[in-house]
Design an enzyme around this catalytic site. Structure first.
Site: not given
Ligand code: 5GP
Length: 125
Positions: A39-40, A97, A105-106, A110, A112
């Site tokens: 994760d970034i 999530n 968010e994405v 996925h 975590h």
């Molecule tokens: P969500 O809230 O969708 O479960 O989490 C999305 C995750 O993707 C977040 O923890 C965020 O830090 C990670 N993330 C967002 N953009 C990028 C990216 O460009 N590269 C990587 N490696 N992680 C990302």
């Protein structure tokens, strides 16, 4: 902005772009069914994201449309990464999530994978 999991898959999302190799990621594992990378913005000493390679927005979308091979491959990949990262004995946490209340968010499914320290209560607040 939170993901609306009822919308069709949008292949411009950031993880689709990582899967296509258009933007870089610190990859730790890849096979026919899954990709894993750091994760970034890590929230634990180990914070890895594991994605199915297919175009699925959410867990329920994947469960409904994914093939047996894709689902088995993804589940096995998550276990493989946990073992490879040395997380089995100290323990670790998986989190997916989904949608607005889930804080997604994405818009590409996925999981975590968190580890490397005691992770505290399951939910904040
Ligand atoms: P969500 O809230 O969708 O479960 O989490 C999305 C995750 O993707 C977040 O923890 C965020 O830090 C990670 N993330 C967002 N953009 C990028 C990216 O460009 N590269 C990587 N490696 N992680 C990302």
């Amino acid at each position: 902005m939170a993901v609306d999991p009822t919308l069709p898959y949008d292949d411009t999302n950031i993880f689709a772009r990582i899967l296509r190799g258009e933007i870089p990621a610190k990859r730790v594992y890849e096979d026919d069914f899954a990709l894993a990378f750091h994760d970034i913005a890590p929230r634990a000493p180990v914070h890895i994201l594991v994605l199915p390679k297919g175009s699925y927005v959410s867990w329920d979308d994947f469960a409904a449309r994914g093939s047996e091979a894709e689902i088995a491959g993804f589940v096995r990949a998550v276990g493989h990464v946990a073992r490879e990262q040395g997380l089995v004995t100290p323990g670790y946490r998986l989190l997916a999530n989904i949608g607005s209340d889930g804080g997604q968010e994405v818009a590409h499914l996925h999981v975590h994978l968190f580890g490397g320290r005691p992770l505290g209560p399951m939910l904040a607040g």
